[in-house]
Design a protein around this motif. Sequence first.
Motif, PDB file in Angstrom:
ATOM      1  N   GLU A  76      19.296  13.103 -13.989  1.00  0.00           N
ATOM      2  CA  GLU A  76      18.642  12.684 -12.747  1.00  0.00           C
ATOM      3  C   GLU A  76      19.671  12.450 -11.650  1.00  0.00           C
ATOM      4  O   GLU A  76      19.403  12.677 -10.463  1.00  0.00           O
ATOM      5  CB  GLU A  76      17.836  11.413 -12.997  1.00  0.00           C
ATOM      6  N   VAL A  96      10.605  12.022  -6.056  1.00  0.00           N
ATOM      7  CA  VAL A  96      10.858  13.040  -7.064  1.00  0.00           C
ATOM      8  C   VAL A  96      11.716  14.156  -6.472  1.00  0.00           C
ATOM      9  O   VAL A  96      11.462  14.619  -5.360  1.00  0.00           O
ATOM     10  CB  VAL A  96       9.541  13.651  -7.597  1.00  0.00           C
ATOM     11  N   ASN A 231      13.586  15.135 -11.711  1.00  0.00           N
ATOM     12  CA  ASN A 231      14.008  13.748 -11.936  1.00  0.00           C
ATOM     13  C   ASN A 231      14.633  13.565 -13.315  1.00  0.00           C
ATOM     14  O   ASN A 231      14.336  12.618 -14.035  1.00  0.00           O
ATOM     15  CB  ASN A 231      12.834  12.789 -11.751  1.00  0.00           C
TER      16      ASN A 231
END
Length: 258
Positions: A76, A96, A231
């Motif tokens: 992420e 996101v 993500n």
Amino acid sequence: MSASSRSSRNSSRARSGASSRKPLAIGAGVVAAALLLGFASYTATRPDAGASPSRNAAADADTSAGPQTGVYPELEKLARRDAGDPLARGRADAPVVLIEYADFKCGYCGKFARDTEPELVKKYVEKGTLRIEWRNFPIFGEESEAAARAAWAAGQQGRFWEFHEAAYAEGAKEKGFGSGRLRELAETAGVADLDRFEKDRDGDAAEQAVRKDRDEAYGLGATSTPSFLVNGRPLAGAQPTGTFAEVIEAAVKQAAAK
């Protein structure tokens, strides 16, 4: 610069890229995800795969399960969230981030660009929920490398996404990505200064930018295109829009929980 000089330089760049596949400094907990992404990406999008993209382990693995299933914090962190990045669209603070590793000569990447991405932009990017960050991942030879650098150069004049659309138009890759063709695509994309475009395309900054993206993809274990991170969740291949929607919605829930 002469055509022969460009060809020699492109060959050198291709060799350099092939010899610089360095793994990312990622935690041990990410190794399984990286291997899964690499394997699923290869089986879903290898050059000799069938005409219809198949669903695969990475895409099918718990996309409808809990929002934290299959998410790796180390991955992420690869989201750059640079508000000035011309190769990204959507708010830098969107909850996101979808990172796409792609090649302009990849048919599956073109399918995603034409069939799926516009729907994601309309449903999520325009509403501030999703940010899409592009990473050049040229793996199909010199023309892939040249197209990647050309796309980066178009971005220096604020026309990356227009170039992206032109290069992924139906039948575009069949025309090749030679020097003259790349200039035509830049003109179609509305790049204002075509001489600067060619200078930027052949410059060291373009080479370095493309190498950085490609090394990042190889470091993740990706072996084919397109490959994605949502993500921190790996997703490989030109999956149906519904698959992306499930993963994005799960990421939204996770972000809200934070």
